[in-house]
Write a protein that holds these residues in place. Sequence first.
Motif, mmCIF file in Angstrom:
data_model
loop_
_atom_site.group_PDB
_atom_site.id
_atom_site.type_symbol
_atom_site.label_atom_id
_atom_site.label_comp_id
_atom_site.label_asym_id
_atom_site.label_seq_id
_atom_site.Cartn_x
_atom_site.Cartn_y
_atom_site.Cartn_z
ATOM 1 N N CYS A 65 0.737 0.415 9.158
ATOM 2 C CA CYS A 65 0.611 -0.765 8.296
ATOM 3 C C CYS A 65 -0.763 -1.422 8.444
ATOM 4 O O CYS A 65 -1.147 -1.841 9.528
ATOM 5 N N CYS B 240 0.820 -1.207 0.000
ATOM 6 C CA CYS B 240 0.000 0.000 0.000
ATOM 7 C C CYS B 240 0.856 1.260 0.000
ATOM 8 O O CYS B 240 0.411 2.332 -0.372
ATOM 9 N N GLY B 241 2.086 1.149 0.471
ATOM 10 C CA GLY B 241 2.981 2.304 0.458
ATOM 11 C C GLY B 241 2.842 3.218 1.670
ATOM 12 O O GLY B 241 3.566 4.216 1.788
ATOM 13 N N CYS C 224 3.716 2.825 4.726
ATOM 14 C CA CYS C 224 4.895 2.886 5.585
ATOM 15 C C CYS C 224 5.976 3.793 4.996
ATOM 16 O O CYS C 224 6.754 4.387 5.731
HETATM 17 S S1 SF4 Z 1 4.489 -3.066 4.946
HETATM 18 FE FE1 SF4 Z 1 2.399 -2.543 5.474
HETATM 19 S S2 SF4 Z 1 2.344 -0.286 5.250
HETATM 20 FE FE2 SF4 Z 1 4.196 -0.989 4.169
HETATM 21 S S3 SF4 Z 1 3.534 -1.261 2.052
HETATM 22 FE FE3 SF4 Z 1 3.303 -3.252 3.055
HETATM 23 S S4 SF4 Z 1 1.178 -3.294 3.745
HETATM 24 FE FE4 SF4 Z 1 1.653 -1.154 3.292
#
Ligand code: SF4
Lengths: 241, 496
Positions: free
Chosen positions: B384, B327-328, B330
């Motif tokens: 996250c 999802c980006g 983080c």
């Molecule tokens: S670690 Fe979690 S917040 Fe980061 S891209 Fe993956 S799902 Fe998204």
Amino acid sequence: MRVALFVTCLVDQLWPSVGTATVRVLERAGCEVLFDERQTCCGQPAFNSGYRDEARTVARAFLEVYGRDDAEALVLPSGSCAAMVHHMAELFDESDPWHARAKAVAARTHELGAFLVNVLGVDDVGATFAGRVTWHDACHGLRDLGIREEPRRLLAKVRGIEFVEASSAESCCGFGGTFSVKYPAISVAMLDQKLQALELDEVDTIVSGDVSCLMQIGGRLARRKSPIRTLHLAELLASER
Amino acid sequence: MSASGKEAPGPEAIAHLDSEHFDEAVVKALGDEVLRGALRNATELFSSRRSAAVASLPDWEDLRERARAIKEETLANLDAFLEEFAANAEREGVQVHWARDAAEACEVVLAVARATGATTAVKSKSMTTEEIGLNDALERGGLLPVETDLGEWIIQLAGETPSHIIVPAIHKTKAQIAELFVEKLGIPPTDDVTELTLAARRVLRETFAQADLGISGVNFGIAETGSFLVLENEGNARMTTSLPRAHIAVMGIEKVIPLFEDLEVFLRLLPRSGTGQHLTSYQTIFTGPRREGREGPEELHLLIVDNGRSAMLRERVTRQSLACIRCGACLNACPVYQQIGGHAYGSVYPGPIGAVITPQLAGLDKAAKLPFASSLCGACRDVCPVKIDIPQLLLHLRARIVLGDGPPGGKSTREGRFLERLAFRAWAWAMAGPRRYRFTAWVTRIVQPVVVGDGRIGRLARRLVPPLGAWTAARELRAAAPRSFRAEWRRTKGKV
Ligand code: SF4
């Protein structure tokens, strides 16, 4: 309540005034404070740098001291060392007796502000402080231990204080233990961005619950010749002016 | 073929990997004020949009728990779910391919392209194809791959790699993009976003008409039905997957979920976390190719790639790396990423999740610096949507790197850590007992005045003891107090 104080190595050697202030605040809140002179460090620097064997050695020394004492609670003027105590069991196999010992110690280990508010139920320790103050949430206290409201409640009860909630209160100061010297440029850039949003013109004191953050923030402010000063939560709560 | 190939991935597990020069890249990034300005604006914007979108869902924490539980269940039985998924997809007429590593994966796509007689392939956004270096492979094979996601297209035009997993061109300002378009497309100078977008669209529309193969990624593969879902905002993925005669979707083995109804959870988490949208503009579910009464491409292929992922399944702590839904969030939340951007990581997967999956996919020795480039603040873990404990993973990888974990017969990660190891040994010795501790403190107080002073010895000390020099470059040093707390306690007999 009988309380064992783990003062942390940084406070012991670099910031003894924070240790003194912690004792005052705890005593004012009605505690009997025990200080075991065998204490050294919690092992966090090695743990966070990947040196598990070295961290384990120090953790055992820590558990030797606190695994058998008769205090009802172990209090630390540091969210990050308190978080380390909570992580300590991870250093030992579940079958290892040290694992259970670490768990037992962690169960009665508290960061100072959280201990006052959540365990003792005290949010007014009778402090007086004249100044415009903002709060810096130290990451491990905030995100590992979930301490957010406790220090703010304590600050709100300090007489004479003008509290300014900063938009960047929860952003990391960039310290991160060895990260601060492995990647000093990133570390300082993070701090500068945080400071930019701290409404610096409106405050004269930055308060936090961890001296490691204060070392980072204060060290940078001093280099910039800023008049803003840094103070530990315990010092503010012990203050009577 | 099996999805859980036990061999280490090929030498080029991640295309264009250059994480060994992280330190140099950091210096460059921090010196680039334009880049840092662009990063600040974009990460702040996405973070605040995310917070607003999350606040609109009262059961956010509950959703995160459910998502994590679904992922845990899937990852604990990944073989079975993948087989179920592939069997159901095949029953719907999908041609399923498996690839152990990046090289095999590229070969599969090339073979499909050759079989369809394609010379131009259009692509919608896919991080897995970035990882395996598909564009380069296609070009080497004589094909013309064209990215159709606007951000990806800009990056391709500029000859760069993405610097964010959701917003590939996040490092570019509008002015830089306008300049690029003037140079590459020959359009008259403009800073009007609509005009720039229209210019891109004109070029892309022509390409769509010529392409015989469409390549997409996959957000979720549904075991129960053999369907897969692609999320997007520009409509380009729909065109990519419907206009060309054949469509091949590329996914990592971790993209499978058990049930169709599980989408209900992930569809609420992913768009909100990524862009702060309640839902993406388009969501397309593919169940087999075109048939009587069903839309779709004439030929539908699905390529399932391992490329080092199955090795993460072995331990509980590393397994959670595979729960990532890309999802980006983080990245946007990370104060380190906010300062240095994605390119500095030298991996198509940057930021917190990049720092944990890059070394695991490519080998610890190839990206040994990344797990250390974090203050462990935990902001990534907080945002996250699948509750991956990224700080825990960073610590785990740090410990493995310190132990000298490397590929069998390959380079150890331990080199260059001799002095650091020595320092930590000495430190552990000093902290393991009160007498040693007091002795060390006593020595420190003796040498401190000269070492931290501005004199010749002080300057020398800062050169010889790198951490000292690193600290004092931009910060004052806090010296040991004249009297320690314990000394004060003893002096006052506990009446401090
Ligand atoms: S670690 Fe979690 S917040 Fe980061 S891209 Fe993956 S799902 Fe998204």
